[in-house]
Motif scaffolding. Structure first.
Motif, short mmCIF file in Angstrom:
data_model
loop_
_atom_site.label_atom_id
_atom_site.label_comp_id
_atom_site.label_asym_id
_atom_site.label_seq_id
_atom_site.Cartn_x
_atom_site.Cartn_y
_atom_site.Cartn_z
N GLN A 102 0.85 -1.18 0.00
CA GLN A 102 0.00 0.00 0.00
C GLN A 102 0.90 1.24 0.00
O GLN A 102 1.42 1.63 1.04
CB GLN A 102 -0.91 0.00 1.23
N LEU A 103 1.08 1.83 -1.14
CA LEU A 103 1.90 3.05 -1.26
C LEU A 103 1.05 4.30 -1.07
O LEU A 103 1.60 5.39 -0.95
CB LEU A 103 2.58 3.07 -2.63
N VAL A 104 -0.26 4.12 -1.06
CA VAL A 104 -1.20 5.22 -0.85
C VAL A 104 -2.21 4.75 0.19
O VAL A 104 -2.66 3.60 0.15
CB VAL A 104 -1.93 5.59 -2.16
N ARG A 105 -2.55 5.62 1.12
CA ARG A 105 -3.51 5.27 2.16
C ARG A 105 -4.86 5.96 1.90
O ARG A 105 -4.98 6.78 1.01
CB ARG A 105 -2.98 5.71 3.54
N GLY A 106 -5.83 5.60 2.72
CA GLY A 106 -7.12 6.26 2.61
C GLY A 106 -8.13 5.46 1.81
O GLY A 106 -7.91 4.31 1.44
N LYS A 107 -9.23 6.10 1.54
CA LYS A 107 -10.36 5.48 0.84
C LYS A 107 -9.96 5.03 -0.56
O LYS A 107 -9.22 5.70 -1.26
CB LYS A 107 -11.51 6.49 0.77
N GLN A 108 -10.47 3.87 -0.96
CA GLN A 108 -10.25 3.35 -2.30
C GLN A 108 -11.44 3.69 -3.21
O GLN A 108 -12.50 4.06 -2.71
CB GLN A 108 -10.10 1.82 -2.28
N ASN A 109 -11.23 3.54 -4.52
CA ASN A 109 -12.38 3.45 -5.41
C ASN A 109 -12.36 2.07 -6.06
O ASN A 109 -11.47 1.27 -5.78
CB ASN A 109 -12.42 4.59 -6.44
N GLY A 110 -13.31 1.76 -6.91
CA GLY A 110 -13.45 0.40 -7.40
C GLY A 110 -12.63 0.04 -8.63
O GLY A 110 -12.67 -1.12 -9.06
N HIS A 111 -11.87 0.98 -9.16
CA HIS A 111 -11.16 0.74 -10.41
C HIS A 111 -10.22 -0.46 -10.33
O HIS A 111 -10.24 -1.35 -11.18
CB HIS A 111 -10.37 2.01 -10.79
N GLY A 112 -9.40 -0.51 -9.29
CA GLY A 112 -8.44 -1.61 -9.16
C GLY A 112 -9.12 -2.95 -8.97
O GLY A 112 -8.65 -3.99 -9.49
N THR A 113 -10.23 -2.96 -8.25
CA THR A 113 -10.99 -4.20 -8.04
C THR A 113 -11.57 -4.70 -9.35
O THR A 113 -11.56 -5.91 -9.63
CB THR A 113 -12.12 -3.96 -7.02
N HIS A 114 -12.04 -3.78 -10.17
CA HIS A 114 -12.60 -4.15 -11.47
C HIS A 114 -11.52 -4.73 -12.38
O HIS A 114 -11.72 -5.78 -13.02
CB HIS A 114 -13.23 -2.91 -12.12
N VAL A 115 -10.37 -4.09 -12.43
CA VAL A 115 -9.25 -4.57 -13.23
C VAL A 115 -8.83 -5.96 -12.77
O VAL A 115 -8.60 -6.87 -13.58
CB VAL A 115 -8.08 -3.58 -13.14
N ALA A 116 -8.73 -6.15 -11.45
CA ALA A 116 -8.27 -7.42 -10.89
C ALA A 116 -9.20 -8.57 -11.28
O ALA A 116 -8.74 -9.67 -11.61
CB ALA A 116 -8.18 -7.31 -9.37
#
Length: 306
Positions: free
Chosen positions: A124-138
């Motif tokens: 985790q190089l960035v903290r805080g709230k996520q959005n769904g983009h990475g989950t969709h790609v995965a």
């Protein structure tokens, strides 16, 4: 087929003997399946219709031969993009087992039932709230075959969540360099980069060059501006991917030209979304992971032969 059940108090052998006399012919020798201990017959539809009055004379219960289903959870949905790239055919030779795929993105929902068993690590190089983009790609790459949800292109690959983008989908060049450095140090086989920038960076060119020299397959989305491809897709050693629709036509939003090596599905792509949900998105961000998944399958096949 009709299911005919006779009253248990009526001698079944006598009924059967009577039916044989009046129904059996030289051309119709096996008109039913008999269950003596149940006082039941499974009668061919045509035979029952011809002799319905006879069967009903015994005050039998007549039932339709209904369909009965097992209580299974269901089947994985195979999104059109996964079918389009021929993943089902390739699965006969392996599903990318153990191939390490890094997704440099906005972070991945690690508790999603279609992803959680595939995620083997990350940073985790960035903290805080996520959005769904990475989950969709995965999900496009590795959604698991578990008779629920969807299935990805390489459903047995190992997924590494390299979070370098914030909830607004923004990062910095220095953070991307860290993400690439981590991926190289941890010996990833494939790196998916569904992001881009319009300008050339010497530092990023060197970073992707080093990854390429280490034998890592780098896949990047071409961009959604409809014009020329962005970086890192344009760097040497990177597979730049544009987006097509279900007819195989290049999407109007897709970047093109120099730096684009491949085309893949990127319109109405169904994939995983935070909260154990699924969502359809458009973009070259969705096209790149189809190629990353195919490369994982290819690497897996080569290892099996070695």
């Amino acid at each position: 087929m009709k299911i005919v059940s006779f009253h248990r108090d009526t001698p079944f052998t006598e009924i059967l003997s009577d039916l044989k006399t009046k129904v059996l012919t030289k051309t119709e020798r096996l008109p039913w399946r008999c269950y003596d201990d149940l006082s039941c017959l499974c009668v061919k539809e045509k035979i029952f219709e011809q002799h319905e009055e006879l069967f009903r004379r015994y005050k039998a219960m007549v039932e339709e031969n209904i369909t009965v289903n097992v209580h299974a959870e269901g089947q994985d949905e195979i999104p059109w993009g996964v079918r389009y790239v021929g993943a089902q055919r390739l699965w006969r030779k392996g599903r990318g087992a153990g191939v390490k795929v890094a997704v440099i993105d906005t972070g991945i929902s690690r508790d999603h039932f279609d992803l959680k068993d595939q995620i083997k690590g990350g940073i985790q190089l960035v903290r805080g709230k996520q959005n769904g983009h990475g989950t969709h790609v995965a999900g496009i790459i590795v959604a698991e075959m578990n008779q629920r949800g969807i299935v990805g292109v390489s459903p047995e690959a190992h997924l590494y969540d390299v979070r370098a983008f914030d909830h607004e989908g923004k990062s910095s060049l220095s953070t991307i360099l860290q993400a690439l450095q981590w991926s190289i140090a941890n010996k990833m086989d494939v790196i998916n980069m569904s992001f881009g920038m319009p300008q050339y960076s010497e530092a990023m060119a060197r970073a992707v060059g080093r990854a390429h020299q280490q034998g890592i397959v780098l896949v990047a989305s071409a961009g959604n501006g409809g014009g020329e491809a962005e970086y890192p897709a344009r760097y040497d050693g990177v597979l730049g991917v544009s987006a097509i629709d279900q007819t195989g036509k290049l999407a109007s939003f897709s970047a093109r030209g120099k730096g684009v090596n491949m085309k893949a599905p990127g319109v109405d792509i169904l994939s995983t979304w935070p909260g154990n949900q699924f969502k359809k998105l458009n973009g070259t961000s969705m096209a790149a992971p189809h190629v990353a998944g195919l490369k994982a399958l290819e690497i897996g096949r080569k290892r099996k032969k070695a």
